[in-house]
Scaffold this motif. Structure first.
Motif, PDB file in Angstrom:
ATOM      1  N   TYR A  28       0.829  -1.210   0.000  1.00 14.75           N
ATOM      2  CA  TYR A  28       0.000   0.000   0.000  1.00 14.75           C
ATOM      3  C   TYR A  28       0.865   1.262   0.000  1.00 14.75           C
ATOM      4  O   TYR A  28       0.390   2.343  -0.341  1.00 14.75           O
ATOM      5  CB  TYR A  28      -0.930   0.019   1.209  1.00 14.75           C
ATOM      6  CG  TYR A  28      -2.053  -0.988   1.124  1.00 14.75           C
ATOM      7  CD1 TYR A  28      -3.112  -0.818   0.236  1.00 14.75           C
ATOM      8  CD2 TYR A  28      -2.046  -2.127   1.922  1.00 14.75           C
ATOM      9  CE1 TYR A  28      -4.138  -1.750   0.147  1.00 14.75           C
ATOM     10  CE2 TYR A  28      -3.066  -3.064   1.840  1.00 14.75           C
ATOM     11  CZ  TYR A  28      -4.110  -2.867   0.954  1.00 14.75           C
ATOM     12  OH  TYR A  28      -5.119  -3.793   0.868  1.00 14.75           O
ATOM     13  N   LEU A  29       2.123   1.119   0.415  1.00 17.49           N
ATOM     14  CA  LEU A  29       3.053   2.245   0.428  1.00 17.49           C
ATOM     15  C   LEU A  29       3.812   2.349  -0.888  1.00 17.49           C
ATOM     16  O   LEU A  29       4.033   3.429  -1.404  1.00 17.49           O
ATOM     17  CB  LEU A  29       4.041   2.093   1.589  1.00 17.49           C
ATOM     18  CG  LEU A  29       3.436   1.978   2.989  1.00 17.49           C
ATOM     19  CD1 LEU A  29       4.532   1.770   4.022  1.00 17.49           C
ATOM     20  CD2 LEU A  29       2.611   3.204   3.319  1.00 17.49           C
ATOM     21  N   SER A  30       4.241   1.211  -1.403  1.00 16.16           N
ATOM     22  CA  SER A  30       4.963   1.160  -2.673  1.00 16.16           C
ATOM     23  C   SER A  30       4.899  -0.260  -3.227  1.00 16.16           C
ATOM     24  O   SER A  30       5.101  -1.234  -2.481  1.00 16.16           O
ATOM     25  CB  SER A  30       6.427   1.582  -2.488  1.00 16.16           C
ATOM     26  OG  SER A  30       7.154   1.407  -3.684  1.00 16.16           O
ATOM     27  N   LYS A  31       4.638  -0.374  -4.499  1.00 15.45           N
ATOM     28  CA  LYS A  31       4.568  -1.685  -5.132  1.00 15.45           C
ATOM     29  C   LYS A  31       5.954  -2.308  -5.301  1.00 15.45           C
ATOM     30  O   LYS A  31       6.068  -3.494  -5.623  1.00 15.45           O
ATOM     31  CB  LYS A  31       3.888  -1.566  -6.492  1.00 15.45           C
ATOM     32  CG  LYS A  31       2.417  -1.151  -6.406  1.00 15.45           C
ATOM     33  CD  LYS A  31       1.789  -1.072  -7.778  1.00 15.45           C
ATOM     34  CE  LYS A  31       0.315  -0.673  -7.683  1.00 15.45           C
ATOM     35  NZ  LYS A  31      -0.332  -0.571  -9.013  1.00 15.45           N
ATOM     36  N   PRO A  91       9.132   5.220   0.300  1.00 14.46           N
ATOM     37  CA  PRO A  91       7.907   5.360  -0.499  1.00 14.46           C
ATOM     38  C   PRO A  91       7.565   6.822  -0.797  1.00 14.46           C
ATOM     39  O   PRO A  91       7.569   7.665   0.099  1.00 14.46           O
ATOM     40  CB  PRO A  91       6.830   4.720   0.386  1.00 14.46           C
ATOM     41  CG  PRO A  91       7.573   3.828   1.328  1.00 14.46           C
ATOM     42  CD  PRO A  91       8.880   4.521   1.566  1.00 14.46           C
ATOM     43  N   ASN A  92       7.276   7.107  -2.058  1.00 12.76           N
ATOM     44  CA  ASN A  92       6.911   8.472  -2.456  1.00 12.76           C
ATOM     45  C   ASN A  92       5.610   8.929  -1.808  1.00 12.76           C
ATOM     46  O   ASN A  92       5.424  10.125  -1.559  1.00 12.76           O
ATOM     47  CB  ASN A  92       6.796   8.563  -3.983  1.00 12.76           C
ATOM     48  CG  ASN A  92       8.144   8.536  -4.670  1.00 12.76           C
ATOM     49  OD1 ASN A  92       9.126   9.077  -4.162  1.00 12.76           O
ATOM     50  ND2 ASN A  92       8.207   7.886  -5.818  1.00 12.76           N
ATOM     51  N   ARG A  93       4.713   7.993  -1.543  1.00 12.55           N
ATOM     52  CA  ARG A  93       3.440   8.367  -0.923  1.00 12.55           C
ATOM     53  C   ARG A  93       3.656   8.929   0.476  1.00 12.55           C
ATOM     54  O   ARG A  93       3.015   9.909   0.872  1.00 12.55           O
ATOM     55  CB  ARG A  93       2.507   7.145  -0.872  1.00 12.55           C
ATOM     56  CG  ARG A  93       2.083   6.661  -2.261  1.00 12.55           C
ATOM     57  CD  ARG A  93       1.343   5.345  -2.198  1.00 12.55           C
ATOM     58  NE  ARG A  93       1.026   4.865  -3.537  1.00 12.55           N
ATOM     59  CZ  ARG A  93       0.469   3.697  -3.807  1.00 12.55           C
ATOM     60  NH1 ARG A  93       0.155   2.880  -2.805  1.00 12.55           N
ATOM     61  NH2 ARG A  93       0.218   3.328  -5.051  1.00 12.55           N
ATOM     62  N   LEU A  94       4.572   8.313   1.213  1.00 11.20           N
ATOM     63  CA  LEU A  94       4.879   8.819   2.550  1.00 11.20           C
ATOM     64  C   LEU A  94       5.629  10.147   2.462  1.00 11.20           C
ATOM     65  O   LEU A  94       5.419  11.039   3.293  1.00 11.20           O
ATOM     66  CB  LEU A  94       5.708   7.795   3.329  1.00 11.20           C
ATOM     67  CG  LEU A  94       5.018   6.473   3.666  1.00 11.20           C
ATOM     68  CD1 LEU A  94       5.914   5.617   4.541  1.00 11.20           C
ATOM     69  CD2 LEU A  94       3.684   6.716   4.352  1.00 11.20           C
ATOM     70  N   LEU A  96       5.235  12.407   0.211  1.00 17.17           N
ATOM     71  CA  LEU A  96       4.257  13.440  -0.129  1.00 17.17           C
ATOM     72  C   LEU A  96       3.518  13.911   1.125  1.00 17.17           C
ATOM     73  O   LEU A  96       3.343  15.119   1.333  1.00 17.17           O
ATOM     74  CB  LEU A  96       3.264  12.904  -1.154  1.00 17.17           C
ATOM     75  CG  LEU A  96       2.136  13.865  -1.567  1.00 17.17           C
ATOM     76  CD1 LEU A  96       2.721  15.148  -2.162  1.00 17.17           C
ATOM     77  CD2 LEU A  96       1.183  13.196  -2.545  1.00 17.17           C
ATOM     78  N   ILE A  97       3.110  12.964   1.963  1.00 15.71           N
ATOM     79  CA  ILE A  97       2.439  13.323   3.216  1.00 15.71           C
ATOM     80  C   ILE A  97       3.398  14.094   4.119  1.00 15.71           C
ATOM     81  O   ILE A  97       3.013  15.078   4.778  1.00 15.71           O
ATOM     82  CB  ILE A  97       1.918  12.068   3.934  1.00 15.71           C
ATOM     83  CG1 ILE A  97       0.921  11.328   3.049  1.00 15.71           C
ATOM     84  CG2 ILE A  97       1.265  12.444   5.268  1.00 15.71           C
ATOM     85  CD1 ILE A  97       0.465  10.005   3.632  1.00 15.71           C
TER      86      ILE A  97
END
Length: 218
Positions: A28-31, A91-94, A96-97
């Protein structure tokens, strides 16, 4: 008493959520992250991550919105360090947050030195990254680390220099020990973010400004 119990409870809940995402469901954080194979690793690391969350929330003691933003930033940085520690992926998603939290913190504390540090670190990181690619055809520093350090500069200001220094020293010491014990093979990589995180915790407990103030008194 009630507020302290709530804070500790919040630390446990957030620690559990962070542990589940970090060690059980990292996709869910990075594939690109390969999940841990051994359940014992997942359990032990989840316990440590949850314990770390409780310790962080106890040290920061968030009460108002500003303090909760500060805790959320440090906690998310902690999760990034955990994930990077075993997967060597940030992870890029983290990120970004983390950037959003840094911007909110800047809104609460609009210090111009943080903006200067942010821009300076961006330029310096790109130069170092480019020089490494040109001279050695290898990355001196990972692109994920570059983005992480840049976001940290916006959050910490010039304190980022002190944090990076501590992180590099700690990482270097670990590398020396692993080479001496033959636990670090050729081409092996040591993730930098866990050591930078330790540097940020040291800076939170014992800020660089306090060190300078004490040196001036000598």
């Amino acid at each position: 008493m009630v507020s302290q119990l709530f804070i500790i409870f919040a630390g446990i809940v957030l620690g559990i959520i962070g542990s589940l995402l970090s060690f059980y469901y990292p996709e869910y954080l990075s594939k690109n992250i390969t999940p841990l194979s051994k359940s014992s690793y997942k359990t032990n690391l989840s316990f440590l991550a949850t314990l770390g969350s409780v310790v962080l929330i106890y040290l920061i003691e968030p009460v108002g919105a500003k303090e909760w933003v500060h805790y959320s930033f440090i906690f998310l940085f902690y999760i990034i360090a955990c994930v990077d520690g075993y997967s060597k992926i940030i992870p890029n998603r983290l990120l970004l947050i983390l950037l959003i939290l840094a911007c909110i913190n800047f809104w609460y504390e609009p210090e111009i030195q943080k903006a200067y540090a942010f821009l300076t670190v961006i330029l310096a990181s790109l130069v170092i990254y480019w020089i490494g690619k040109k001279l050695t055809s290898k990355k001196i520093i990972g692109w994920g680390d570059v983005k992480l350090i840049t976001v940290l500069a916006l959050f910490l200001g010039w304190e980022i220099i002190f944090v990076i220094y501590i992180g590099v020293v700690l990482g270097g010491l670990v590398a020396i020990v692993r080479v001496a014990t033959k636990n670090l093979g050729k081409g092996s990589k040591i993730p930098l973010s866990p050591f930078i995180f330790l540097g940020s915790i040291f800076d939170t407990i014992y800020p660089l400004q306090r060190i300078f103030d004490q040196l001036l008194l000598l």
